[in-house]
Design a protein around this motif. Structure first.
Motif, mmCIF file in Angstrom:
data_model
loop_
_atom_site.group_PDB
_atom_site.id
_atom_site.type_symbol
_atom_site.label_atom_id
_atom_site.label_comp_id
_atom_site.label_asym_id
_atom_site.label_seq_id
_atom_site.Cartn_x
_atom_site.Cartn_y
_atom_site.Cartn_z
ATOM 1 N N ALA A 38 -10.160 6.009 -11.613
ATOM 2 C CA ALA A 38 -9.935 4.590 -10.815
ATOM 3 C C ALA A 38 -8.532 4.888 -10.131
ATOM 4 C CB ALA A 38 -9.965 3.615 -12.123
ATOM 5 N N VAL A 39 -7.757 5.547 -10.884
ATOM 6 C CA VAL A 39 -6.452 5.537 -10.195
ATOM 7 C C VAL A 39 -6.322 6.514 -8.831
ATOM 8 C CG1 VAL A 39 -4.037 6.783 -10.194
ATOM 9 C CG2 VAL A 39 -5.225 5.465 -12.458
ATOM 10 N N VAL A 40 -7.201 7.489 -8.752
ATOM 11 C CA VAL A 40 -7.670 8.375 -7.552
ATOM 12 C C VAL A 40 -8.051 7.205 -6.719
ATOM 13 C CG1 VAL A 40 -8.926 10.088 -6.455
ATOM 14 C CG2 VAL A 40 -7.559 10.615 -8.644
ATOM 15 N N ALA A 41 -9.216 6.654 -7.021
ATOM 16 C CA ALA A 41 -9.661 5.723 -6.066
ATOM 17 C C ALA A 41 -8.760 4.661 -5.333
ATOM 18 C CB ALA A 41 -11.132 4.908 -6.621
ATOM 19 N N SER A 42 -7.856 3.991 -6.537
ATOM 20 C CA SER A 42 -6.722 3.152 -5.907
ATOM 21 C C SER A 42 -6.084 3.740 -4.966
ATOM 22 C CB SER A 42 -6.043 2.457 -6.971
ATOM 23 O OG SER A 42 -5.031 1.640 -6.550
ATOM 24 N N ALA A 43 -5.370 5.203 -5.187
ATOM 25 C CA ALA A 43 -4.553 5.875 -4.158
ATOM 26 C C ALA A 43 -5.277 5.822 -2.988
ATOM 27 C CB ALA A 43 -4.068 6.935 -4.778
ATOM 28 N N LEU A 44 -6.515 6.269 -2.803
ATOM 29 C CA LEU A 44 -6.963 6.481 -1.584
ATOM 30 C C LEU A 44 -7.394 5.302 -0.866
ATOM 31 C CD1 LEU A 44 -9.901 9.216 -2.687
ATOM 32 C CD2 LEU A 44 -7.931 9.499 -1.207
ATOM 33 N N GLY A 45 -7.627 4.199 -1.765
ATOM 34 C CA GLY A 45 -7.820 2.867 -0.887
ATOM 35 C C GLY A 45 -6.623 2.517 -0.111
ATOM 36 N N ARG A 46 -5.396 2.578 -0.887
ATOM 37 C CA ARG A 46 -4.257 2.128 -0.639
ATOM 38 C C ARG A 46 -3.593 2.988 0.736
ATOM 39 N NH1 ARG A 46 -0.184 -0.217 -4.610
ATOM 40 N NH2 ARG A 46 -1.455 -0.799 -6.286
ATOM 41 N N MET A 47 -3.943 4.309 0.724
ATOM 42 C CA MET A 47 -3.662 5.186 1.637
ATOM 43 C C MET A 47 -4.635 4.863 3.145
ATOM 44 S SD MET A 47 -1.956 7.369 3.443
ATOM 45 C CE MET A 47 -0.726 8.119 2.318
ATOM 46 N N TRP A 48 -5.880 4.510 2.892
ATOM 47 C CA TRP A 48 -6.962 4.220 3.913
ATOM 48 C C TRP A 48 -6.282 2.736 4.425
ATOM 49 C CZ3 TRP A 48 -10.030 7.151 6.324
ATOM 50 C CH2 TRP A 48 -10.854 6.412 7.109
ATOM 51 N N PHE A 49 -5.799 1.895 3.669
ATOM 52 C CA PHE A 49 -5.428 0.480 4.194
ATOM 53 C C PHE A 49 -4.026 0.830 5.037
ATOM 54 C CE2 PHE A 49 -2.874 -3.300 3.847
ATOM 55 C CZ PHE A 49 -3.836 -4.196 4.196
ATOM 56 N N TYR A 50 -3.322 1.493 4.412
ATOM 57 C CA TYR A 50 -2.162 1.952 5.271
ATOM 58 C C TYR A 50 -2.465 2.634 6.640
ATOM 59 C CZ TYR A 50 2.696 3.364 5.973
ATOM 60 O OH TYR A 50 3.935 3.397 6.667
ATOM 61 N N VAL A 51 -3.302 3.593 6.599
ATOM 62 C CA VAL A 51 -3.881 4.202 7.696
ATOM 63 C C VAL A 51 -4.198 3.385 8.797
ATOM 64 C CG1 VAL A 51 -5.349 5.883 8.680
ATOM 65 C CG2 VAL A 51 -3.850 6.573 6.857
ATOM 66 N N ASP A 52 -5.111 2.291 8.174
ATOM 67 C CA ASP A 52 -5.499 1.153 9.398
ATOM 68 C C ASP A 52 -4.586 0.506 9.859
ATOM 69 O OD1 ASP A 52 -8.125 0.056 10.024
ATOM 70 O OD2 ASP A 52 -7.379 -1.657 9.096
ATOM 71 N N ALA A 53 -3.377 0.180 9.046
ATOM 72 C CA ALA A 53 -2.691 -0.838 9.372
ATOM 73 C C ALA A 53 -1.302 -0.083 10.560
ATOM 74 C CB ALA A 53 -1.957 -1.366 8.258
ATOM 75 N N SER A 54 -1.238 1.073 10.144
ATOM 76 C CA SER A 54 -0.082 1.724 10.874
ATOM 77 C C SER A 54 -0.384 3.019 11.668
ATOM 78 C CB SER A 54 1.123 2.220 9.733
ATOM 79 O OG SER A 54 1.671 1.023 9.131
ATOM 80 N N GLY A 55 -1.548 3.342 11.300
ATOM 81 C CA GLY A 55 -1.987 4.781 12.063
ATOM 82 C C GLY A 55 -1.938 6.055 11.333
ATOM 83 N N LEU A 56 -2.484 6.798 11.696
ATOM 84 C CA LEU A 56 -2.549 8.383 10.810
ATOM 85 C C LEU A 56 -1.592 9.305 11.226
ATOM 86 C CD1 LEU A 56 -4.503 9.641 8.829
ATOM 87 C CD2 LEU A 56 -5.763 10.702 10.601
ATOM 88 N N THR A 57 -1.018 9.997 10.275
ATOM 89 C CA THR A 57 0.073 11.143 10.577
ATOM 90 C C THR A 57 -0.516 12.512 9.937
ATOM 91 O OG1 THR A 57 1.274 10.655 8.594
ATOM 92 C CG2 THR A 57 1.513 9.433 10.692
ATOM 93 N N ARG A 58 0.087 13.354 10.241
ATOM 94 C CA ARG A 58 -0.335 14.573 9.421
ATOM 95 C C ARG A 58 -0.279 14.644 8.080
ATOM 96 N NH1 ARG A 58 3.461 18.890 13.324
ATOM 97 N NH2 ARG A 58 1.844 19.261 14.924
ATOM 98 N N LEU A 59 1.086 14.245 7.640
ATOM 99 C CA LEU A 59 1.129 14.055 6.196
ATOM 100 C C LEU A 59 0.189 13.086 5.452
ATOM 101 C CD1 LEU A 59 3.036 14.680 3.637
ATOM 102 C CD2 LEU A 59 4.545 12.761 4.355
ATOM 103 N N ALA A 74 0.640 -1.318 0.153
ATOM 104 C CA ALA A 74 -0.043 0.146 -0.075
ATOM 105 C C ALA A 74 0.938 1.150 -0.015
ATOM 106 C CB ALA A 74 -1.082 0.065 1.174
ATOM 107 N N ARG A 75 1.952 1.171 0.973
ATOM 108 C CA ARG A 75 2.698 2.428 0.876
ATOM 109 C C ARG A 75 3.483 2.610 -0.354
ATOM 110 N NH1 ARG A 75 7.073 2.715 5.522
ATOM 111 N NH2 ARG A 75 8.031 0.651 4.481
ATOM 112 N N GLN A 76 4.200 1.623 -1.081
ATOM 113 C CA GLN A 76 5.109 1.792 -2.070
ATOM 114 C C GLN A 76 4.199 2.534 -3.161
ATOM 115 O OE1 GLN A 76 6.239 -1.549 -4.339
ATOM 116 N NE2 GLN A 76 8.423 -0.810 -4.508
ATOM 117 N N GLY A 77 3.015 1.807 -3.438
ATOM 118 C CA GLY A 77 2.075 2.253 -4.470
ATOM 119 C C GLY A 77 1.549 3.582 -4.345
ATOM 120 N N PHE A 78 1.551 4.389 -3.233
ATOM 121 C CA PHE A 78 0.517 5.455 -3.146
ATOM 122 C C PHE A 78 1.334 6.731 -3.903
ATOM 123 C CE2 PHE A 78 -0.220 9.403 -1.022
ATOM 124 C CZ PHE A 78 -1.704 9.616 -1.067
#
Length: 512
Positions: A334-355, A285-289
C-alpha cells in the motif's frame, strides 16, 4: 563441546575458496591479448555495437577457461548470460549516457554471477561485484600458469603470432595505398579502421590493458569460481515471542492507519487533506514521495532483520512470525502504491524528468520484491527467491535502458504540451530547461514542437551532434536518426540582444 578448537576469524571466507582451479592455457592468454587489441581499436571512439563485440570476445575467453576446467553451462548461467548481452545492446540502440553506464555495470555483474552459479543469498549477491577483486589475482594466475607450463605448443603459437603481425603490416601498407588510389575505398577504410595518432597511444594503451585484464578476470572465475553458497550465515539469536512480536504489531498498526488514510484520500478526501495542510496538490505529491520511498526501503531492512531474529522453536512461533511479516509486506505494498500514485500525479501536473522516471522504475521493482516475499512466505520452498529477486532487478535495468528513458521523457512532455495547445493555448507551457538537456534520443519527439520552442529544445543536442559521425562500431541508432532529422531541419539560431528567444520561451524549472 569442551576443548573443541575455536574456528579462526574468516573461516567462512576460506571455505568459499574453490577446491581447485584449472591452470591458464595459452589460448586464454591469446584470447585476452586479442580482446585487448579489439578494445583499443573499438572503444576509443565511443560506445555502440562495439560493446556487443567485446562482450562476445570476453565470453570466448571465459569459455576456453571453463572448458579447460571441465565445466558445463547450466540453465541459470544461460539466463544470466543472455540478459547480460541484452544489457550490452543498450549503448548500440540509445545515446543517453546514464542508462548505458548502468547497463554496462549490470552486464559485468551478471557475467560474474553466470560464472559463479550461486543459489543462496550469499551465492547470488557476493558474485555480483566479483570482477573487481579478480583483476590482480588473474594476472598472477596467468603468470604462474605460464611459468609452470612446459609450453609444448610453442611451435603452434609462435607461427600464429607471426602470421598476425605480418597480416597487420600488409593490411596497413596496402590499405594506405588503396585509400590513396580511390576516394570510395578511403571512405570505407576510414569507417572500418581507427584514425591512429601519437596523441591517442596512451588512451588506446589503457583500453588495451582494460580489455585484456577483464578477459583474464572472467577466465580466472571460470577456471575456479568461489563457492559463495558454502558461506555459513548462522541464524540470529531467537527472541521471545512477545519481545519480537510487539514492535512488529505496533509497526503494522501504523502502516494500517496510513493505508486507511490513503484510502480516504483516494475515495474523495484529498481536497480536505490539502485544505488542512495548506499545500497545493503538486506540493503534497512531491513532498510525500521521498518519505514513502525511504519507508519502502526501510521496511525491507526491517523484514530482513526480523526474519533473522524471529521465534522458531514451535509451530505456533513460526506461524506468528509468518503472519506478522506477511502482513507487513502486504501493508508495504500500500505504501508502494501510494508512492507511485503521488509520483504519477506529480508527473501529470509538472511533466516527466529523467529522475522521476528512474524512481518510478525503482519503486515498481520494490513493489515486485514485496510480492515475491509474500509468495515466498506462502510457499514451502524458498530456494528460488534469491535468483528471482536479482533477475527482477536486472530485468528492470534492462527494460529501463532498452525503452529509451530520454525518448520517453521527451515524448511525455511534448504530448502534454500538444494537448495543452489544443485545449487552452494561452496556458500551454513546456519546461525547456528540462528537455533541452536530454540526449539525441529525444530528437524525434522534440522535432514536433513549434518554433521557437523546437529550436530552443534542440540547440544543445545539435551542438553535441555537430561534426562527423563516428565509425559504425561507435555509433548508436538514436544518434544516427537524430543527425538525419537535424540535417533536414536545423535548429534556428534565436539569439537576440539582451535576451534570447529561449529565455523568453523558458519556464520555471523544477530541479527534480
Amino acid at each position: 563441546m569442551p576443548g573443541a578448537p575455536v574456528p579462526p576469524v574468516g573461516t567462512w571466507l576460506r571455505r568459499s575458496d574453490p577446491e581447485r582451479r584449472a591452470a591458464a592455457t595459452p589460448r586464454v592468454l591469446l584470447a585476452a591479448l586479442l580482446t585487448g587489441l579489439l578494445a583499443a581499436w573499438l572503444l576509443y571512439d565511443g560506445l555502440g555495437p562495439n560493446l556487443l563485440l567485446l562482450g562476445a570476445a570476453t565470453a570466448v575467453g571465459a569459455g576456453i577457461a571453463a572448458r579447460a576446467a571441465g565445466r558445463r553451462i547450466r540453465p541459470w548461467a544461460a539466463v544470466w548470460s543472455l540478459l547480460a548481452l541484452a544489457l550490452l545492446a543498450v549503448p548500440a540502440w540509445w545515446d543517453a549516457d546514464w542508462p548505458a553506464a548502468l547497463a554496462v555495470v549490470g552486464a559485468l555483474a551478471l557475467a560474474s554471477l553466470a560464472l559463479h552459479g550461486g543459489r543462496r543469498w550469499p551465492g547470488v549477491l557476493f558474485p555480483l561485484p566479483g570482477i573487481l577483486w579478480q583483476l590482480v589475482p588473474s594476472a598472477v594466475w596467468v603468470w604462474e600458469s605460464m611459468d609452470r607450463r612446459p609450453m609444448p605448443g610453442r611451435g603452434r603459437i609462435v607461427p600464429v603470432l607471426k602470421a598476425l603481425a605480418v597480416a597487420a603490416v600488409l593490411l596497413t601498407v596496402f590499405g594506405l595505398l588503396f585509400a590513396g588510389a580511390d576516394a570510395a575505398m578511403a571512405d570505407l577504410l576510414g569507417n572500418l579502421s581507427p584514425d591512429l595518432g601519437l596523441d591517442q597511444l596512451p588512451g588506446r594503451g589503457a583500453l588495451f590493458v582494460l580489455g585484456a585484464v577483464t578477459v583474464l578476470g572472467f577466465a580466472h572465475m571460470a577456471a575456479g569460481p568461489r563457492r559463495w553458497d558454502r558461506t555459513e550465515i548462522r541464524p540470529g539469536r531467537e527472541r521471545r515471542r512477545l519481545e519480537w512480536a510487539l514492535p512488529l504489531v505496533a509497526l503494522n498498526l501504523m502502516f494500517g492507519a496510513f493505508t486507511v488514510i490513503q484510502a480516504v484520500v483516494v475515495l474523495g478526501g484529498a481536497d480536505a487533506v490539502l485544505s488542512n495542510t495548506g499545500m497545493s496538490r503538486s506540493e503534497y505529491a512531491r513532498q510525500g514521495f521521498w518519505q514513502l520511498s525511504v519507508i519502502t526501503v526501510l521496511t525491507l531492512v526491517v523484514v530482513t532483520f526480523a526474519k533473522r531474529w524471529a521465534p522458531r522453536t514451535t509451530p505456533a512461533d513460526r506461524r506468528v512470525a509468518r503472519v506478522l511479516l506477511g502482513l507487513l509486506c502486504v501493508l508495504a505494498l500500500a505504501v508502494v502504491a501510494s508512492a507511485l500514485g503521488r509520483m504519477w500525479f506529480y508527473v501529470d501536473a509538472s511533466g516527466l524528468t529523467r529522475l522521476r522516471l528512474w524512481v518510478l522504475v525503482v519503486e515498481i521493482w520494490l513493489g515486485a520484491v514485496f510480492l515475491l516475499l509474500i509468495a515466498a512466505g506462502l510457499a514451502r520452498r524458498t530456494g528460488w527467491l534469491p535468483r528471482v529477486v536479482v533477475l527482477g532487478g536486472m530485468l528492470a535495468v534492462a527494460v529501463y535502458g532498452l525503452m529509451g528513458p530520454d525518448a520517453i521523457v521527451a515524448e511525455q512532455n511534448v504530448t502534454r504540451y500538444e494537448r495543452a495547445l489544443r485545449t487552452d493555448p494561452l496556458t500551454a507551457v513546456i519546461d525547456l530547461r528540462n528537455v533541452r538537456r536530454l540526449s539525441a534520443d529525444a530528437v524525434p519527439a522534440l522535432d514536433r514542437l513549434p518554433e521557437p520552442q523546437r529550436s530552443c529544445a534542440l540547440q544543445l543536442i545539435g551542438q553535441d551532434l555537430d561534426g562527423e559521425s563516428g565509425p559504425w562500431y561507435a555509433t548508436n541508432l538514436a544518434a544516427a536518426r537524430a543527425r538525419e532529422i537535424l540535417a533536414e531541419r536545423p535548429p534556428v539560431d534565436s539569439t537576440a540582444p539582451g535576451r534570447t528567444a529561449c529565455d523568453r520561451a523558458g519556464l520555471a524549472y523544477d530541479a527534480w
